[in-house]
Design a protein around this motif. Structure first.
Motif, mmCIF file in Angstrom:
data_model
loop_
_atom_site.group_PDB
_atom_site.id
_atom_site.type_symbol
_atom_site.label_atom_id
_atom_site.label_comp_id
_atom_site.label_asym_id
_atom_site.label_seq_id
_atom_site.Cartn_x
_atom_site.Cartn_y
_atom_site.Cartn_z
ATOM 1 N N THR A 1 6.666 -12.028 -6.835
ATOM 2 C CA THR A 1 6.407 -10.635 -7.189
ATOM 3 C C THR A 1 5.929 -10.578 -8.637
ATOM 4 O O THR A 1 6.596 -11.104 -9.530
ATOM 5 C CB THR A 1 7.682 -9.783 -7.050
ATOM 6 O OG1 THR A 1 8.171 -9.892 -5.719
ATOM 7 C CG2 THR A 1 7.402 -8.326 -7.393
ATOM 8 N N PRO A 2 4.758 -9.979 -8.901
ATOM 9 C CA PRO A 2 4.218 -9.940 -10.271
ATOM 10 C C PRO A 2 5.178 -9.281 -11.255
ATOM 11 O O PRO A 2 5.800 -8.262 -10.957
ATOM 12 C CB PRO A 2 2.942 -9.116 -10.111
ATOM 13 C CG PRO A 2 2.531 -9.320 -8.692
ATOM 14 C CD PRO A 2 3.825 -9.385 -7.926
ATOM 15 N N VAL A 3 5.291 -9.898 -12.451
ATOM 16 C CA VAL A 3 6.151 -9.368 -13.507
ATOM 17 C C VAL A 3 5.314 -8.929 -14.700
ATOM 18 O O VAL A 3 5.376 -7.776 -15.128
ATOM 19 C CB VAL A 3 7.195 -10.418 -13.946
ATOM 20 C CG1 VAL A 3 8.025 -9.894 -15.117
ATOM 21 C CG2 VAL A 3 8.091 -10.812 -12.783
ATOM 22 N N LYS A 4 4.514 -9.834 -15.252
ATOM 23 C CA LYS A 4 3.661 -9.489 -16.393
ATOM 24 C C LYS A 4 2.572 -10.548 -16.570
ATOM 25 O O LYS A 4 2.721 -11.691 -16.138
ATOM 26 C CB LYS A 4 4.484 -9.393 -17.679
ATOM 27 C CG LYS A 4 5.142 -10.686 -18.107
ATOM 28 C CD LYS A 4 5.901 -10.525 -19.419
ATOM 29 C CE LYS A 4 6.555 -11.844 -19.836
ATOM 30 N NZ LYS A 4 7.285 -11.715 -21.134
ATOM 31 N N THR A 5 1.496 -10.137 -17.221
ATOM 32 C CA THR A 5 0.422 -11.070 -17.550
ATOM 33 C C THR A 5 0.877 -11.994 -18.679
ATOM 34 O O THR A 5 1.511 -11.547 -19.634
ATOM 35 C CB THR A 5 -0.847 -10.308 -17.990
ATOM 36 O OG1 THR A 5 -1.308 -9.511 -16.900
ATOM 37 C CG2 THR A 5 -1.956 -11.269 -18.412
ATOM 38 N N PHE A 6 0.570 -13.282 -18.542
ATOM 39 C CA PHE A 6 0.897 -14.251 -19.586
ATOM 40 C C PHE A 6 -0.030 -13.999 -20.773
ATOM 41 O O PHE A 6 -1.229 -14.278 -20.716
ATOM 42 C CB PHE A 6 0.717 -15.665 -19.040
ATOM 43 C CG PHE A 6 1.154 -16.754 -19.983
ATOM 44 C CD1 PHE A 6 2.449 -16.791 -20.471
ATOM 45 C CD2 PHE A 6 0.281 -17.753 -20.371
ATOM 46 C CE1 PHE A 6 2.868 -17.800 -21.333
ATOM 47 C CE2 PHE A 6 0.682 -18.771 -21.225
ATOM 48 C CZ PHE A 6 1.975 -18.796 -21.713
ATOM 49 N N SER A 7 0.527 -13.464 -21.859
ATOM 50 C CA SER A 7 -0.279 -12.895 -22.941
ATOM 51 C C SER A 7 -0.974 -13.927 -23.830
ATOM 52 O O SER A 7 -1.898 -13.583 -24.564
ATOM 53 C CB SER A 7 0.595 -11.996 -23.821
ATOM 54 O OG SER A 7 1.658 -12.748 -24.396
ATOM 55 N N GLN A 8 -0.546 -15.198 -23.784
ATOM 56 C CA GLN A 8 -1.100 -16.179 -24.703
ATOM 57 C C GLN A 8 -2.502 -16.651 -24.327
ATOM 58 O O GLN A 8 -3.214 -17.213 -25.155
ATOM 59 C CB GLN A 8 -0.166 -17.401 -24.796
ATOM 60 C CG GLN A 8 1.132 -17.118 -25.527
ATOM 61 C CD GLN A 8 2.068 -18.306 -25.484
ATOM 62 O OE1 GLN A 8 2.974 -18.369 -24.664
ATOM 63 N NE2 GLN A 8 1.862 -19.251 -26.366
ATOM 64 N N ILE A 9 -2.890 -16.458 -23.078
ATOM 65 C CA ILE A 9 -4.203 -16.938 -22.653
ATOM 66 C C ILE A 9 -5.285 -15.998 -23.146
ATOM 67 O O ILE A 9 -5.212 -14.788 -22.957
ATOM 68 C CB ILE A 9 -4.274 -17.068 -21.125
ATOM 69 C CG1 ILE A 9 -3.172 -17.993 -20.618
ATOM 70 C CG2 ILE A 9 -5.632 -17.603 -20.700
ATOM 71 C CD1 ILE A 9 -3.090 -18.095 -19.112
ATOM 72 N N LYS A 10 -6.293 -16.575 -23.770
ATOM 73 C CA LYS A 10 -7.413 -15.780 -24.295
ATOM 74 C C LYS A 10 -8.653 -16.649 -24.394
ATOM 75 O O LYS A 10 -8.573 -17.879 -24.279
ATOM 76 C CB LYS A 10 -7.048 -15.207 -25.671
ATOM 77 C CG LYS A 10 -6.590 -16.265 -26.671
ATOM 78 C CD LYS A 10 -6.188 -15.650 -28.003
ATOM 79 C CE LYS A 10 -4.912 -14.856 -27.878
ATOM 80 N NZ LYS A 10 -3.717 -15.725 -27.651
ATOM 81 N N LYS A 11 -9.772 -16.011 -24.611
ATOM 82 C CA LYS A 11 -11.013 -16.749 -24.821
ATOM 83 C C LYS A 11 -10.857 -17.632 -26.050
ATOM 84 O O LYS A 11 -10.291 -17.227 -27.063
ATOM 85 C CB LYS A 11 -12.175 -15.776 -25.026
ATOM 86 C CG LYS A 11 -13.536 -16.447 -25.128
ATOM 87 C CD LYS A 11 -14.638 -15.400 -25.249
ATOM 88 C CE LYS A 11 -15.999 -16.074 -25.351
ATOM 89 N NZ LYS A 11 -17.102 -15.076 -25.475
ATOM 90 N N ILE A 12 -11.356 -18.865 -25.963
ATOM 91 C CA ILE A 12 -11.137 -19.811 -27.049
ATOM 92 C C ILE A 12 -12.426 -20.112 -27.813
ATOM 93 O O ILE A 12 -13.528 -19.951 -27.303
ATOM 94 C CB ILE A 12 -10.549 -21.138 -26.537
ATOM 95 C CG1 ILE A 12 -11.567 -21.868 -25.650
ATOM 96 C CG2 ILE A 12 -9.248 -20.902 -25.804
ATOM 97 C CD1 ILE A 12 -11.322 -23.342 -25.501
ATOM 98 N N TYR A 13 -12.233 -20.562 -29.059
ATOM 99 C CA TYR A 13 -13.328 -21.149 -29.829
ATOM 100 C C TYR A 13 -13.160 -22.661 -29.713
ATOM 101 O O TYR A 13 -12.250 -23.248 -30.289
ATOM 102 C CB TYR A 13 -13.268 -20.697 -31.291
ATOM 103 C CG TYR A 13 -14.310 -21.368 -32.154
ATOM 104 C CD1 TYR A 13 -15.666 -21.110 -31.973
ATOM 105 C CD2 TYR A 13 -13.935 -22.276 -33.142
ATOM 106 C CE1 TYR A 13 -16.622 -21.738 -32.755
ATOM 107 C CE2 TYR A 13 -14.884 -22.904 -33.930
ATOM 108 C CZ TYR A 13 -16.235 -22.626 -33.728
ATOM 109 O OH TYR A 13 -17.177 -23.258 -34.503
#
Length: 273
Positions: free
Chosen positions: A128-140
């Motif tokens: 069951t979805p809880v929250k988006t994993f916030s650390q993932i982002k577009k990288i340089y």
């Protein structure tokens, strides 16, 4: 149309496989195969998996002759893959119905990329979805990118031809296997970032990368980073000398501590734009 190989390394996770299977057969992108390699599970995983896939030719199940660990098993997954594009899916997790479609489209839209990654939804033990994993982002991405702190995670896909230019996943690794893959692939080009939750990550007490295995994973991640530094011909990081031999994890992570600071991260974001 490019073929997609979904790669599944299984060890004692057969009880979760139904949700994983359902998410694959629900994909809007239809030109795929699934490679499953079982690492000599001690439960009834193989029986469960065979019963679920029911002879479907799109699913190919292999078994290691003996228990070899995550690195060996995942390297065998890629070895057996026939697709142009590959992506790992853990048997206790699941994909969004558009995961393969969105990932494949990124390669069509930006032919120069060698990989994709996306947002990931953290879920409870029932998926069951809880929250988006916030650390993932577009990288340089550059020579000094080591995914530390974590910025790339699931759903990571890559070109099979790019993988073949590397020396492959280290079969001796028991953890930090995905990190080894990410760093090797990104040494050959840049990834595209899909800003959607394409992967559903199940948190449970026996998850392969969680809780009691964290310290071991940290040590192996440090070694993976060290090997990447040597592979890239680096002698210094931020004016600090890289040791001639690997001794401990703290020594490696200290070299990268500057990348956690605000101004470094701000500088990287500016470069992205």
């Amino acid at each position: 149309m490019k073929k997609f190989s979904v790669l599944i390394a299984n060890y004692n996770n057969g009880r979760f496989f139904r949700a994983c299977y359902d998410s694959i057969i629900s994909q809007t992108f239809t030109h795929w195969e699934v490679i499953i390699v079982d690492d000599r599970s001690t439960d009834d995983s193989v029986v469960i998996i065979k019963d679920i896939i029911q002879g479907d030719s799109r699913f190919k199940l292999y078994e290691n002759e003996s228990n070899q660990g995550c690195g060996f098993t995942k390297s065998k997954c890629v070895e057996y893959a026939e697709g142009d594009l590959c992506g790992f899916l853990d048997p206790d997790d699941a994909l969004s119905p558009i995961a393969l479609e969105k990932s494949a489209a990124a390669y069509e839209n930006t032919p120069a990329i060698v990989a994709t990654h996306s947002h990931m939804m953290m879920c409870d033990e029932h998926l069951t979805p809880v929250k988006t994993f916030s650390q993932i982002k577009k990288i340089y991405n550059n020579t000094y990118f080591f995914n530390c702190p974590i910025q790339i995670s699931h759903f990571f896909t890559f070109r099979k031809e790019t993988y073949c230019k590397t020396n492959g996943i280290d079969p001796a690794l028991k953890s930090a296997v995905d990190q080894d893959l990410y760093l090797k692939i990104l040494e050959h080009g840049d990834p595209a970032f899909v800003k959607e939750n394409l992967y559903f990550y199940r948190l449970h007490a026996k998850g392969i990368s969680q809780f009691k295995s964290k310290e071991s994973a940290r040590a192996q991640f440090a070694r993976v980073i060290y090997e990447a530094m040597k592979r890239r011909g680096l002698s210094k990081i931020n004016n600090k000398k890289i040791p001639e031999k690997y001794t401990n994890a703290n020594e490696i992570f200290e070299l990268l501590h500057y990348q956690t600071r605000f101004f470094y991260r701000l500088k990287s974001r500016i470069k992205l734009f």
